[in-house]
Design a protein around this motif. Structure first.
Motif, short mmCIF file in Angstrom:
data_model
loop_
_atom_site.label_atom_id
_atom_site.label_comp_id
_atom_site.label_asym_id
_atom_site.label_seq_id
_atom_site.Cartn_x
_atom_site.Cartn_y
_atom_site.Cartn_z
N ALA A 138 1.04 -1.10 0.04
CA ALA A 138 0.02 -0.03 -0.07
C ALA A 138 1.06 1.20 0.11
O ALA A 138 1.99 1.08 0.50
CB ALA A 138 -1.02 0.21 1.29
N GLU A 139 0.32 2.32 -0.53
CA GLU A 139 0.99 3.57 -0.54
C GLU A 139 1.28 4.10 0.99
O GLU A 139 0.25 3.66 2.05
CB GLU A 139 0.37 4.73 -1.11
N GLY A 161 -6.04 0.14 8.55
CA GLY A 161 -6.80 0.69 7.34
C GLY A 161 -5.81 0.58 6.26
O GLY A 161 -6.27 0.36 5.00
N MET A 162 -4.33 0.62 6.50
CA MET A 162 -3.39 0.56 5.38
C MET A 162 -3.59 -1.06 5.00
O MET A 162 -3.58 -1.22 3.55
CB MET A 162 -2.18 0.73 5.80
N ALA A 163 -3.62 -2.09 5.66
CA ALA A 163 -3.94 -3.46 5.21
C ALA A 163 -5.21 -3.51 4.46
O ALA A 163 -5.54 -4.11 3.61
CB ALA A 163 -4.20 -4.16 6.70
N MET A 164 -6.38 -2.78 4.80
CA MET A 164 -7.65 -2.84 4.40
C MET A 164 -7.37 -2.28 2.85
O MET A 164 -8.06 -3.00 1.94
CB MET A 164 -8.81 -2.24 4.88
N SER A 165 -6.84 -1.27 2.83
CA SER A 165 -6.65 -0.49 1.20
C SER A 165 -5.62 -1.43 0.53
O SER A 165 -6.00 -1.31 -0.80
CB SER A 165 -6.10 0.84 1.60
N ALA A 166 -4.81 -2.07 1.11
CA ALA A 166 -3.82 -2.81 0.34
C ALA A 166 -4.62 -4.03 -0.41
O ALA A 166 -4.13 -4.48 -1.43
CB ALA A 166 -2.63 -3.34 1.44
N TYR A 167 -5.05 -4.79 0.44
CA TYR A 167 -5.92 -6.05 -0.06
C TYR A 167 -7.34 -5.93 -0.39
O TYR A 167 -7.51 -6.84 -1.02
CB TYR A 167 -6.03 -7.01 1.32
N TYR A 168 -8.02 -4.83 -0.02
CA TYR A 168 -9.40 -4.86 -0.36
C TYR A 168 -9.82 -3.47 -1.12
O TYR A 168 -10.74 -3.26 -1.39
CB TYR A 168 -10.43 -5.25 0.66
N GLY A 183 -5.20 0.68 -2.67
CA GLY A 183 -3.89 0.79 -2.04
C GLY A 183 -3.65 2.29 -1.47
O GLY A 183 -2.71 2.64 -0.77
N GLU A 184 -4.58 3.19 -1.57
CA GLU A 184 -4.59 4.32 -1.17
C GLU A 184 -5.52 4.22 0.17
O GLU A 184 -6.84 4.16 -0.02
CB GLU A 184 -5.00 5.68 -2.26
N LEU A 185 -5.06 4.87 0.98
CA LEU A 185 -5.77 4.82 2.52
C LEU A 185 -7.30 5.98 2.30
O LEU A 185 -6.72 7.14 1.90
CB LEU A 185 -4.96 5.19 3.57
N LYS A 186 -8.14 5.25 2.75
CA LYS A 186 -9.62 6.14 2.46
C LYS A 186 -10.27 5.93 3.64
O LYS A 186 -9.94 5.16 4.58
CB LYS A 186 -10.23 5.78 1.10
N ALA A 187 -11.32 6.69 3.84
CA ALA A 187 -12.06 6.48 4.94
C ALA A 187 -12.89 5.43 5.06
O ALA A 187 -12.97 4.82 6.20
CB ALA A 187 -13.29 7.79 5.00
#
Length: 368
Positions: free
Chosen positions: A257-258, A306-313, A316-320
């Motif tokens: 992830a970013e 949140g980084m793990a969620m954005s990376a895998y689901y 890759g960019e952290l969002k709300a």
């Protein structure tokens, strides 16, 4: 001081401080010509620089391990150069264990002489135990003695660490009194004693929020110099801590992830500080506080999750939407009381902020 990161550590999930920052400790030892207390690897000046960060004359960057009041770190280091032990005290999540680990790594080269305090910790964890097979076969002997990390620290003149000391039963805590006052440990079964070598000391941590805490006796407290580690005073300091640690965790876990966007970290820290303080940052709206401590460590966990969620689901960019589950889990510990506090905050604060509409929608989607 020679500390090298061997190939065998490459797959370790978490490295000890002396492994992860071996290059910084080595760089400091090369330039450190100031007076060192007996058996210390680095001088108090270098230990402070290691904890607080800076740049050496050769350009080597020493990363900050603790962001906060400089004087607290100076007091902690100076204490360990005396015959008094150090107690790091405060609410959960204020970096007590982190500071303890890095102090031990810088002073004696190892942070692993550790006793983890629990309700089941007995005297053998602080003093010694026995190999009962050898004890039955041979009777009491040095070979049958099972030494604790405390004894190891005493014999070698290093730092022993005790985590969550107030979780340890009071009668077990008292086993420390002789060690800290006499700097020796009687072994009556062998008609002998273990005497501490110069450089030996103890760093203990304790928090004042957990239920079922065993208060420290006045006799034991007199053997410690207490340093209270507070939550970060500055909004910017807390953001810097969360950003730095989340970035380190992301690299250690190899998350594809970013780096977390600064704006998302600012929102998490703002939420935590407002709910913790019971008032919005502008001071206009009073808020109810949840039962959770909402520490900086929990903010780091929210961002990392949140980084793990954005990376895998996600993309890759952290969002709300990536953070909302972690936020809710950190805030809502009591499913009734805390849920009401969180819903009220969402309605009166989050919903009314124009640039937070995405967070409000994410909360509705998560709960709905």
């Amino acid at each position: 001081m020679t500390l090298s990161k061997s190939a065998s550590t490459e797959n370790h999930l978490r490295l000890h401080a002396e492994q992860q920052f071996a290059h910084e400790l080595e760089a400091l030892s090369q330039v450190d010509e100031r007076q060192k207390p007996p058996n210390w690897k680095l001088s108090p000046w270098a230990v402070k620089l290691y904890l607080l960060g800076g740049t050496l004359d050769d350009g080597t960057e020493i990363t900050a391990k603790y962001i906060g009041k400089e004087r607290l770190i100076e007091i902690a280091i100076a204490t360990l150069a005396t015959d008094r032990a150090l107690l790091l005290y405060g609410i959960p999540g204020t970096a007590k264990s982190w500071v303890s680990e890095h102090l031990a790594a810088a002073i004696c080269g190892t942070s692993t002489l550790l006793v983890q305090g629990t309700a089941g910790t007995d005297e053998s964890a602080l003093r010694y135990g026995w190999n009962y097979a050898r004890l039955l076969a041979e009777g009491p002997s040095p070979a049958a003695l099972v030494e604790s990390p405390m004894i190891d620290a005493m014999r070698t003149g290093r730092i022993a660490r005790i985590e969550e000391m107030t979780r340890i039963p009071s009668e077990v805590q008292d086993a420390l009194i002789t060690i800290l006052s006499e700097k020796s440990l009687p072994v009556p079964e062998l008609n002998s004693e273990i005497q501490a070598v110069k450089g030996f000391n103890v760093i203990a941590t304790a928090n004042n929020r957990d239920k079922g805490v065993n208060e420290l006796s006045s006799a034991l407290m007199r053997r410690f110099n207490t340093v209270v580690l507070p939550v970060p005073d500055s909004f910017d300091d807390e953001i810097q801590i969360v950003q730095s640690r989340a970035d380190q965790l992301g690299r250690a876990l190899e998350l594809p992830a970013e780096k977390p966007a600064l704006e998302e970290i600012r929102r998490v820290v703002t939420i935590f500080r407002e709910l913790r303080n019971g008032v919005t940052e502008d001071g206009k709206t009073k808020l109810k506080s949840p039962s959770a401590t909402l520490s900086t460590a929990e903010a780091i966990s929210v961002v990392s999750n949140g980084m793990a969620m954005s990376a895998y689901y996600g993309d890759g960019e952290l969002k709300a939407g990536d953070m909302i589950s972690g936020l809710t889990g950190a805030i809502v510990k009591d499913p009734v009381q805390d849920q009401l506090v969180w819903q009220e905050y969402l309605q009166t604060v989050v919903k009314e902020r124009d640039d937070w509409k995405d967070l409000y929608r994410a909360s509705r989607d998560f709960s709905g």
